[in-house]
Scaffold this motif. Sequence first.
Motif, mmCIF file in Angstrom:
data_model
loop_
_atom_site.group_PDB
_atom_site.id
_atom_site.type_symbol
_atom_site.label_atom_id
_atom_site.label_comp_id
_atom_site.label_asym_id
_atom_site.label_seq_id
_atom_site.Cartn_x
_atom_site.Cartn_y
_atom_site.Cartn_z
ATOM 1 N N HIS A 80 2.733 -6.148 1.625
ATOM 2 C CA HIS A 80 3.086 -6.389 0.222
ATOM 3 C C HIS A 80 4.611 -6.219 0.112
ATOM 4 N N LYS A 147 1.915 -10.821 0.567
ATOM 5 C CA LYS A 147 1.046 -11.012 -0.586
ATOM 6 C C LYS A 147 1.831 -10.916 -1.891
ATOM 7 N N GLY A 149 0.843 -9.986 -6.117
ATOM 8 C CA GLY A 149 -0.052 -8.962 -6.634
ATOM 9 C C GLY A 149 0.573 -7.911 -7.515
ATOM 10 N N LEU A 180 -2.540 -12.631 -4.358
ATOM 11 C CA LEU A 180 -3.332 -11.443 -4.672
ATOM 12 C C LEU A 180 -3.231 -11.131 -6.166
ATOM 13 N N HIS A 183 -5.353 -8.141 -7.891
ATOM 14 C CA HIS A 183 -4.970 -6.858 -7.306
ATOM 15 C C HIS A 183 -5.349 -5.714 -8.236
ATOM 16 N N PHE A 220 -8.951 -7.308 -4.543
ATOM 17 C CA PHE A 220 -9.266 -5.899 -4.374
ATOM 18 C C PHE A 220 -10.680 -5.693 -4.900
ATOM 19 N N HIS A 248 -9.461 -7.038 0.270
ATOM 20 C CA HIS A 248 -9.312 -5.586 0.360
ATOM 21 C C HIS A 248 -10.708 -5.030 0.077
#
Length: 413
Positions: A80, A147, A149, A180, A183, A220, A248
């Motif tokens: 990230h 990513k 997010g 993402l 997230h 996530f 994730h």
Amino acid sequence: MESLFTGCERIWTNAHLATLDPSVTEPYGALKEYALGVSQGRISVIAPMASLAGVDLERAEVIDVKGKWITPGWIDCHTHLIFAGNRANEFEQRLLGVPYSEIAKQGGGILSSVRATRAASEEELIEAARPRLEALLREGATSVEIKSGYGLTLADEIKMLRAAHKLVADYPVNASFTLLAAHALPPEFHGQADAYIEHICQDILPLVAEQRLADAVDVFCEGIGFSPAQSERLFQAATALGLAVKGHTEQLSNQHGSALVARYQGWSADHLEYLDEAGVKAMAEAGTVAVLLPGAFYFLRESKLPPIESLRKHGVPMALATDFNPGTSPLASLQLMLNMGCTLFRLTPEEALAGVTKHAAQALGWQRKLGMLRVGMQADLLVWQIEHPAQLAYEFGCQRLVQRVWQGEITHV
């Protein structure tokens, strides 16, 4: 005299190769006293030193490494890197005994990174990310995944992905990009997780796909994140747009997210501390890679280990990555991950090295071009002043990298 090496632009000689090629039966795929030739950015020859006898190499640049080891370039398959601000103050608060729930009430946690990232310009995000990426490259990373997010709006997720593309354009590195947006739940959608997932599917994903800003979509999938049903809605939309999926999953509880990723032929399921055997089997059948993230495990002082023995038993490829992020793994070191993978997760040094090379490549859909020393593969190589490949996971902080080679060009010496 014509030889295997005719036409090579560069040749590394007197090398020990940790090829990580499963067709080589020695541990690490080791080939000792070999030469490796490169042409047009790809590995064109791997042959014993004896094959060079009497060969005219005047047209090639010959690099005698004098018994040093060469490995494939390292791949950080979960990062990230793009965000603004930092959360060092929260780190200090937690060490002083302030619970995370109280930190969150004070405006901390992921939403503090969201606020900072939204307030930053694209250029500010790029400049903030440079030292993070450069740290990875100095240690031997030749490929990274990045990513989004921390934007959680259409404009800010696009801004993050554009910043990531512009960042890597300045460096000799391969990059994979992941959306993402799922997230965390942004404050604008408080209590409306289904509506936010639909916003991603209907508004964010199509634009990201149209502008080719991402290769994959992540989520996530967790009790404090998004449900399996919401994750599946996202995967359906991503698949329809031709994007790969990953997740994730099973970091804090078993939501069966890894099996869901496998059902959609996902590239990887990441974290996995609470993964059960049914999830392992599903990943094995789908060829989904298990991406282990010991940095987050360490930083959060977790105690439940990923099911390493079950992953081994069922033949699931295990990758290692930094998970570099401001809240739970601000650690820009793949070498540290090799050491932690062995000391915390009980991987062998060979498994750890495979985790940042061939299995990391597979986690990004790159297994046909990266991650091994094999003829035809992209010539991303690292030359190490070491006595044995296990040394790469054994010690930390000693700079053993002699050369970093990307697409056949020496980029750091």
